[in-house]
Design a protein around this motif. Structure first.
Motif, PDB file in Angstrom:
ATOM      1  N   SER A 226     -17.573 -24.197  16.770  1.00  0.00           N
ATOM      2  CA  SER A 226     -17.293 -24.239  18.199  1.00  0.00           C
ATOM      3  C   SER A 226     -17.701 -22.949  18.889  1.00  0.00           C
ATOM      4  CB  SER A 226     -15.802 -24.514  18.440  1.00  0.00           C
ATOM      5  OG  SER A 226     -15.022 -23.423  18.006  1.00  0.00           O
ATOM      6  N   PHE A 227     -17.712 -21.828  18.135  1.00  0.00           N
ATOM      7  CA  PHE A 227     -18.100 -20.565  18.741  1.00  0.00           C
ATOM      8  C   PHE A 227     -19.570 -20.216  18.512  1.00  0.00           C
ATOM      9  CE2 PHE A 227     -13.478 -19.774  18.301  1.00  0.00           C
ATOM     10  CZ  PHE A 227     -13.219 -19.586  19.644  1.00  0.00           C
TER      11      PHE A 227
ATOM     12  N   VAL B 153     -14.885 -13.418  28.138  1.00  0.00           N
ATOM     13  CA  VAL B 153     -13.827 -14.066  27.369  1.00  0.00           C
ATOM     14  C   VAL B 153     -12.839 -14.637  28.383  1.00  0.00           C
ATOM     15  CG1 VAL B 153     -11.938 -13.738  25.730  1.00  0.00           C
ATOM     16  CG2 VAL B 153     -14.096 -12.507  25.421  1.00  0.00           C
ATOM     17  N   ARG B 154     -12.633 -15.944  28.341  1.00  0.00           N
ATOM     18  CA  ARG B 154     -11.809 -16.579  29.368  1.00  0.00           C
ATOM     19  C   ARG B 154     -10.451 -17.011  28.815  1.00  0.00           C
ATOM     20  NH1 ARG B 154     -16.996 -19.015  31.403  1.00  0.00           N
ATOM     21  NH2 ARG B 154     -17.458 -17.827  33.296  1.00  0.00           N
ATOM     22  N   ILE B 155      -9.412 -16.719  29.608  1.00  0.00           N
ATOM     23  CA  ILE B 155      -8.044 -17.134  29.320  1.00  0.00           C
ATOM     24  C   ILE B 155      -7.634 -18.143  30.388  1.00  0.00           C
ATOM     25  CG2 ILE B 155      -5.638 -16.389  29.163  1.00  0.00           C
ATOM     26  CD1 ILE B 155      -6.718 -13.589  28.401  1.00  0.00           C
ATOM     27  N   GLY B 156      -7.111 -19.287  29.962  1.00  0.00           N
ATOM     28  CA  GLY B 156      -6.651 -20.293  30.909  1.00  0.00           C
ATOM     29  C   GLY B 156      -5.130 -20.284  31.000  1.00  0.00           C
TER      30      GLY B 156
ATOM     31  N   ASP C 196     -14.598 -27.373  26.932  1.00  0.00           N
ATOM     32  CA  ASP C 196     -15.943 -27.910  26.800  1.00  0.00           C
ATOM     33  C   ASP C 196     -16.938 -27.320  27.803  1.00  0.00           C
ATOM     34  OD1 ASP C 196     -14.967 -29.524  24.804  1.00  0.00           O
ATOM     35  OD2 ASP C 196     -14.756 -31.303  26.069  1.00  0.00           O
ATOM     36  N   GLU C 197     -16.463 -27.010  29.011  1.00  0.00           N
ATOM     37  CA  GLU C 197     -17.381 -26.559  30.056  1.00  0.00           C
ATOM     38  C   GLU C 197     -17.231 -25.083  30.414  1.00  0.00           C
ATOM     39  OE1 GLU C 197     -17.246 -29.095  33.503  1.00  0.00           O
ATOM     40  OE2 GLU C 197     -16.934 -30.903  32.290  1.00  0.00           O
ATOM     41  N   ASP C 198     -16.028 -24.543  30.320  1.00  0.00           N
ATOM     42  CA  ASP C 198     -15.778 -23.177  30.779  1.00  0.00           C
ATOM     43  C   ASP C 198     -15.610 -22.175  29.649  1.00  0.00           C
ATOM     44  OD1 ASP C 198     -15.769 -24.046  33.492  1.00  0.00           O
ATOM     45  OD2 ASP C 198     -13.697 -24.725  33.255  1.00  0.00           O
ATOM     46  N   ASN C 199     -15.693 -22.658  28.405  1.00  0.00           N
ATOM     47  CA  ASN C 199     -15.599 -21.792  27.232  1.00  0.00           C
ATOM     48  C   ASN C 199     -14.320 -20.941  27.219  1.00  0.00           C
ATOM     49  OD1 ASN C 199     -16.611 -20.895  24.753  1.00  0.00           O
ATOM     50  ND2 ASN C 199     -17.501 -19.061  25.676  1.00  0.00           N
ATOM     51  N   VAL C 200     -13.217 -21.544  27.625  1.00  0.00           N
ATOM     52  CA  VAL C 200     -11.920 -20.878  27.540  1.00  0.00           C
ATOM     53  C   VAL C 200     -11.529 -20.746  26.069  1.00  0.00           C
ATOM     54  CG1 VAL C 200      -9.447 -21.201  27.976  1.00  0.00           C
ATOM     55  CG2 VAL C 200     -11.096 -21.538  29.831  1.00  0.00           C
ATOM     56  N   GLN C 201     -11.065 -19.565  25.684  1.00  0.00           N
ATOM     57  CA  GLN C 201     -10.734 -19.301  24.286  1.00  0.00           C
ATOM     58  C   GLN C 201      -9.261 -19.510  23.967  1.00  0.00           C
ATOM     59  OE1 GLN C 201     -13.303 -18.779  22.416  1.00  0.00           O
ATOM     60  NE2 GLN C 201     -14.677 -18.582  24.162  1.00  0.00           N
TER      61      GLN C 201
ATOM     62  N   LYS D 165     -10.068 -28.747  18.926  1.00  0.00           N
ATOM     63  CA  LYS D 165     -11.193 -27.935  19.418  1.00  0.00           C
ATOM     64  C   LYS D 165     -11.273 -26.567  18.752  1.00  0.00           C
ATOM     65  CE  LYS D 165     -12.630 -30.802  22.713  1.00  0.00           C
ATOM     66  NZ  LYS D 165     -14.009 -31.351  22.777  1.00  0.00           N
ATOM     67  N   GLY D 166     -10.264 -26.221  17.978  1.00  0.00           N
ATOM     68  CA  GLY D 166     -10.286 -24.924  17.323  1.00  0.00           C
ATOM     69  C   GLY D 166     -10.079 -23.774  18.276  1.00  0.00           C
ATOM     70  N   ARG D 167      -9.086 -23.906  19.179  1.00  0.00           N
ATOM     71  CA  ARG D 167      -8.783 -22.843  20.134  1.00  0.00           C
ATOM     72  C   ARG D 167      -7.312 -22.450  20.027  1.00  0.00           C
ATOM     73  NH1 ARG D 167     -13.295 -22.745  23.770  1.00  0.00           N
ATOM     74  NH2 ARG D 167     -14.967 -23.601  22.477  1.00  0.00           N
ATOM     75  N   VAL D 168      -6.997 -21.285  20.550  1.00  0.00           N
ATOM     76  CA  VAL D 168      -5.639 -20.752  20.488  1.00  0.00           C
ATOM     77  C   VAL D 168      -4.823 -21.266  21.672  1.00  0.00           C
ATOM     78  CG1 VAL D 168      -4.238 -18.645  20.571  1.00  0.00           C
ATOM     79  CG2 VAL D 168      -6.363 -18.688  19.238  1.00  0.00           C
ATOM     80  N   GLN D 169      -3.562 -21.604  21.423  1.00  0.00           N
ATOM     81  CA  GLN D 169      -2.642 -22.007  22.483  1.00  0.00           C
ATOM     82  C   GLN D 169      -1.341 -21.235  22.330  1.00  0.00           C
ATOM     83  OE1 GLN D 169      -2.330 -26.195  23.282  1.00  0.00           O
ATOM     84  NE2 GLN D 169      -0.237 -26.036  24.034  1.00  0.00           N
TER      85      GLN D 169
END
Length: 402
Positions: free
Chosen positions: A19-20, A28-31, A91-96, A117-121
């Motif tokens: 994914s990366f 590096v984006r944080i949502g 998928d579109e904004d590459n939030v990590q 998706k293999g991302r941190v929450q």
């Protein structure tokens, strides 16, 4: 380690690496996923965004040589909308990493996506124990509180004066059911009893029928397993419909400074509840809260908002230490490093995603002792993280070592 655990982590690691692999070396984006307009907005919402941006600024604005950007969105209490936002961000904004969670139902839906998706929450404003139980994830954490810790600390404190029977009023969704379930377990173990429960649709303005039923049950304690404006309305109407006059003790299983402020000191006098943070605890909490208030209309942070800062800062430290954005490696580093900040002292992130932080018992001040707009609470007790949270041996998380 069980075979299924090894297989899961291998597959998860492969997914994360892929994914990366295609991600551009951009920011590096944080949502921040938080309730901006609902009944929960005051205790999380815009304050969560302020806190996350403060953490990014305090860290230096960059990690691994890349600028850190903060995105935010309001899922409006809708799990399907929260899931849609999360998918777009990934998928579109590459939030990590997603910080917040909004509501328990939304956080659960998004956590399934984050895992895939293999991302941190980092869940900082939701309480259901499913997030670290049956639906846990190797790359997610529950940062501030959960319904187990809140219920354990609050019920123990409430029964110190010998009161034995409870009646609960709770919202009819994941958080409310989880809170009542956890509280009932502790009440049963103590030899007390639950006389009844009323579940209501979240956002209901009228609690009269539930309060009258609670009064008719003759229970010693009215347990309010709700939050936000729902809690405020329940407390106010408990006075109006005579529950307090009938000598029913009011106990909030989850309350925040903003709820007390909204309900008024007269209506909440003596109310006790469990919390992870209070702005006026010590010099560190006061210093941070002063900075936060300048950016947030003069209001100090709730534990949710303080937790959003804490989780973001620890994530950035872990990314820097790990030298990568790989979710599995970052979470390994987050578990390895002790959590230390203005609200947290040497807390450890457990492998099921629970952050074992100290919990506090707060009590609303008598109105005549209040010295300022936000001087509303006293810290009257402390419970260690090891004692407050569910033992790892009782965890239902399928990915932990047994």
């Amino acid at each position: 380690m069980k075979r299924k655990t090894v297989a899961f982590l291998f597959a998860f690691g492969a997914l994360t690496m892929s994914s990366f692999a295609h991600a551009a070396e951009g920011p590096v984006r944080i949502g921040v996923l938080s309730e901006m307009t609902s009944i929960l907005a005051a205790q999380q919402g815009p304050g969560d965004v302020v806190a996350v941006k403060m953490a990014v600024s305090d860290f230096g604005g960059k990690v691994l040589g890349r600028t850190v950007e903060v995105l935010s969105a309001d899922p409006m209490s809708k799990p399907d909308l929260g899931a849609l936002i999360a998918r777009k961000w990934y998928d579109e904004d590459n939030v990590q990493v997603i910080v917040g969670g909004a509501t328990s139902a939304i956080a659960l839906a998004v956590q399934d996506i984050s895992r895939a998706k293999g991302r941190v929450q980092l869940n900082t404003n939701v309480g259901t124990t499913e997030l670290t139980g049956k639906r846990c994830s190797p790359t997610s954490a529950q940062w501030v509180f959960d319904t187990y810790a809140l219920a354990k600390v609050a019920t123990a404190e409430a029964q110190k004066d010998g009161k034995k029977s409870w009646y609960f009023i709770a919202p009819d969704y994941a958080f409310g059911h989880s809170m009542v379930k956890e509280a009932t377990g502790f009440i049963d173990k103590s030899g007390s009893k639950v006389a009844g429960v009323s579940f209501y649709p979240s956002g209901s303005p009228d609690f009269s029928s539930f309060l009258l039923t609670a009064q008719g049950s003759k229970a010693d304690i009215l347990g309010m397993a709700n939050s936000g404006e729902d809690l405020v309305n329940t407390v106010k109407q408990a006075y109006e419909f005579g529950n307090v006059a009938a000598n029913q003790k009011l106990v909030a299983l989850m309350a925040f400074l903003t709820n007390v402020k909204a309900a008024g000191a007269a209506s909440t006098k003596g109310l006790t509840f469990a919390e992870a943070f209070y702005w006026d605890q010590n010099e560190k909490t006061r210093e941070f809260s002063k900075r936060f208030a300048k950016l947030h209309n003069g209001a100090p942070p709730t534990s949710m908002q303080a937790g959003a800062y804490s989780a973001t800062l620890h994530y950035l430290r872990a990314v820097e230490a790990a030298g990568t954005l790989d979710a599995v490696k970052v979470m390994e580093k987050m578990r390895e490093l002790p959590v230390n900040d203005f609200m947290t002292d040497n807390a450890k992130l457990r492998e099921d995603g629970s952050l074992l932080r100290d919990m506090y018992i707060l009590r609303v001040k008598d109105p005549e002792k209040v010295k300022g707009e936000w001087d509303l609470l006293d810290v009257i007790g402390k419970v260690s993280g090891a004692d407050a949270f569910r033992p790892l041996s009782e965890s239902e998380c399928p990915y932990i070592k047994k």
